[in-house]
Design an enzyme around this catalytic site. Structure first.
Site, PDB file in Angstrom:
ATOM      1  N   HIS A 160       1.715  40.449   2.761  1.00 38.70           N
ATOM      2  CA  HIS A 160       1.722  41.784   3.379  1.00 38.70           C
ATOM      3  C   HIS A 160       0.366  42.455   3.222  1.00 38.70           C
ATOM      4  O   HIS A 160      -0.471  42.011   2.434  1.00 38.70           O
ATOM      5  CB  HIS A 160       2.839  42.659   2.794  1.00 38.70           C
ATOM      6  CG  HIS A 160       2.806  42.807   1.306  1.00 38.70           C
ATOM      7  ND1 HIS A 160       3.213  41.800   0.449  1.00 38.70           N
ATOM      8  CD2 HIS A 160       2.409  43.830   0.498  1.00 38.70           C
ATOM      9  CE1 HIS A 160       3.079  42.195  -0.806  1.00 38.70           C
ATOM     10  NE2 HIS A 160       2.579  43.425  -0.811  1.00 38.70           N
ATOM     11  N   HIS A 169      -1.938  39.961   0.960  1.00 36.85           N
ATOM     12  CA  HIS A 169      -1.701  39.368  -0.364  1.00 36.85           C
ATOM     13  C   HIS A 169      -0.192  39.248  -0.573  1.00 36.85           C
ATOM     14  O   HIS A 169       0.598  39.861   0.147  1.00 36.85           O
ATOM     15  CB  HIS A 169      -2.291  40.260  -1.469  1.00 36.85           C
ATOM     16  CG  HIS A 169      -1.597  41.590  -1.579  1.00 36.85           C
ATOM     17  ND1 HIS A 169      -1.779  42.598  -0.657  1.00 36.85           N
ATOM     18  CD2 HIS A 169      -0.694  42.065  -2.475  1.00 36.85           C
ATOM     19  CE1 HIS A 169      -1.016  43.640  -0.986  1.00 36.85           C
ATOM     20  NE2 HIS A 169      -0.348  43.338  -2.089  1.00 36.85           N
ATOM     21  N   ASP A 229       2.617  39.815  -3.832  1.00 37.45           N
ATOM     22  CA  ASP A 229       2.652  40.470  -5.147  1.00 37.45           C
ATOM     23  C   ASP A 229       2.916  39.424  -6.222  1.00 37.45           C
ATOM     24  O   ASP A 229       3.755  38.543  -6.051  1.00 37.45           O
ATOM     25  CB  ASP A 229       3.763  41.532  -5.191  1.00 37.45           C
ATOM     26  CG  ASP A 229       3.409  42.766  -4.365  1.00 37.45           C
ATOM     27  OD1 ASP A 229       2.273  42.841  -3.860  1.00 37.45           O
ATOM     28  OD2 ASP A 229       4.266  43.657  -4.229  1.00 37.45           O
ATOM     29  N   LYS A 240       1.147  51.960  -9.433  1.00 35.77           N
ATOM     30  CA  LYS A 240      -0.130  52.124  -8.736  1.00 35.77           C
ATOM     31  C   LYS A 240       0.100  53.100  -7.586  1.00 35.77           C
ATOM     32  O   LYS A 240       0.860  52.813  -6.665  1.00 35.77           O
ATOM     33  CB  LYS A 240      -0.631  50.775  -8.214  1.00 35.77           C
ATOM     34  CG  LYS A 240      -2.030  50.857  -7.603  1.00 35.77           C
ATOM     35  CD  LYS A 240      -2.550  49.454  -7.253  1.00 35.77           C
ATOM     36  CE  LYS A 240      -3.910  49.541  -6.568  1.00 35.77           C
ATOM     37  NZ  LYS A 240      -3.956  48.758  -5.342  1.00 35.77           N
TER      38      LYS A 240
END
Length: 354
Positions: free
Chosen positions: A290, A234, A236, A215
């Site tokens: 993060h 969020h 990962d 991404k």
């Protein structure tokens, strides 16, 4: 059904607006913690994201190798994120990856739109921006390009950027080298848990099934950076995430109840432990919360590669070796797809209750 198409964030940013649309303004309780990222990055006091030198990760000398593994283990347990240096991927290749991604994003928006994804039909690969699909209707100050880059037989090259012409060659080489680095890290983390060297690699899908998804995050300059986020807080979902960036600060980690801004370390790759490894290790290795800040002066671009297990073929749960009477399993068994669903459900619940 006609859905209203929001302008790309890049188009908004370059339109000359002085204030950002309300959908991009964060809730009041978040705003108090958003500071100037350049000032935040200069701070020397307080905890700093660890830097791990991988030079000796496969040393013939057992003592030297173990010292390197212990440093990796400490960072994975305490932080779940680190700057990797001497990781074996050349500065030249990393520069080429940055160059081809940047060239793509320098194309006119209408040119990039030819690669637009269609999230409503579940087609997430391609050029996109976040849709306001959460209960709060919140948007993030970023556009992105998302696609699967490894294994090579699972790629859909038809949606890869044709401009610049060297995009596919450069990105493919980076994917191959990063896959090798992922194996090295997974081996070392297995040993740190007292497991057989190849165990974590096997548990996340092995050579055949571990997917690498790239991404490219493009964060345009923002006229009111103190009100927005490039990406909201969020963790990962991946096993591991590897991040390159264009040396503009933005990444923040929630460590010991405070937001810590990651420094820009030359020639490093940032690595996150994702939820998948946190689950397999029964919480011994951390998947850290993060987020990404934006700024007025400089465009920030990051290249995040998520190493993900297959969606349905593997049951993720704490490995038996990480569980004991005093350390019961912290996570129920779920497939990777079920884990994603669970996170989305929890997030929706949180938004509805706010």
């Amino acid at each position: 059904m006609v859905t209203s198409v929001l302008p790309r964030v890049e188009s908004l940013a370059s339109s000359g607006i002085q204030s950002i649309p309300k959908e991009y303004i964060r809730p009041q309780e978040e705003l108090t913690s958003i500071g100037n990222v350049f000032e935040e990055e200069k701070k020397e006091e307080g905890p700093q994201v660890p830097t791990i030198d991988l030079t000796e990760i496969e040393s013939e000398d057992k003592e030297v190798r173990e010292r390197c593994q212990q440093e990796l283990k400490k960072a994975a347990m305490e932080w779940g994120v680190m700057h990797l240096v001497n990781h074996g991927i050349s500065e030249e290749l990393m520069d080429r990856v940055r160059k081809v991604g940047q060239k793509f994003f320098e194309l006119p928006v209408e040119e990039k739109e030819k690669y637009a994804n269609d999230q409503s039909s579940g087609n997430v690969q391609g050029y996109g921006s976040k849709l306001a699909n959460n209960a709060s209707g919140q948007l993030e100050w970023e556009d992105y390009f998302f696609h699967l880059i490894f294994p090579e037989d699972k790629r859909d090259l038809s949606i890869w950027p044709k401009i610049p012409s060297e995009y596919t060659e450069v990105t493919s080489e980076y994917a191959r080298q990063l896959r090798g680095l992922a194996s090295k890290i997974l081996s070392a983390l297995s040993i740190c848990l007292g497991l057989e060297e190849g165990r974590l690699e096997k548990e996340v899908g092995g050579v055949e099934e571990l997917l690498l998804q790239l991404k490219i995050n493009y964060y345009p300059k923002c006229p009111q950076p103190e009100l927005a986020l490039g990406v909201e807080a969020h963790t990962d979902i991946s096993a591991l995430t590897f991040i390159l960036h264009n040396m503009v600060p933005g990444l923040q980690l929630f460590y010991q109840a405070k937001w810590v801004t990651a420094k820009c370390v030359p020639n490093s790759i940032i690595m996150h432990i994702g939820d998948t490894i946190e689950i397999l290790s029964n919480g011994k290795f951390k998947s850290i919360l993060h987020r990404g800040l934006v700024n007025k002066e400089k465009v920030r671009i990051s290249w995040a590669v998520f190493c993900e297990p297959p969606k349905d073929k593997i049951i993720l749960k704490p490995l038996p070796e990480t569980v004991s009477e005093t350390e019961p399993p912290l996570f129920p068994p779920r497939t990777f797809a079920q884990h994603i669903e669970h996170k989305l459900f929890r997030k929706t619940q949180d938004n509805l209750s706010n």
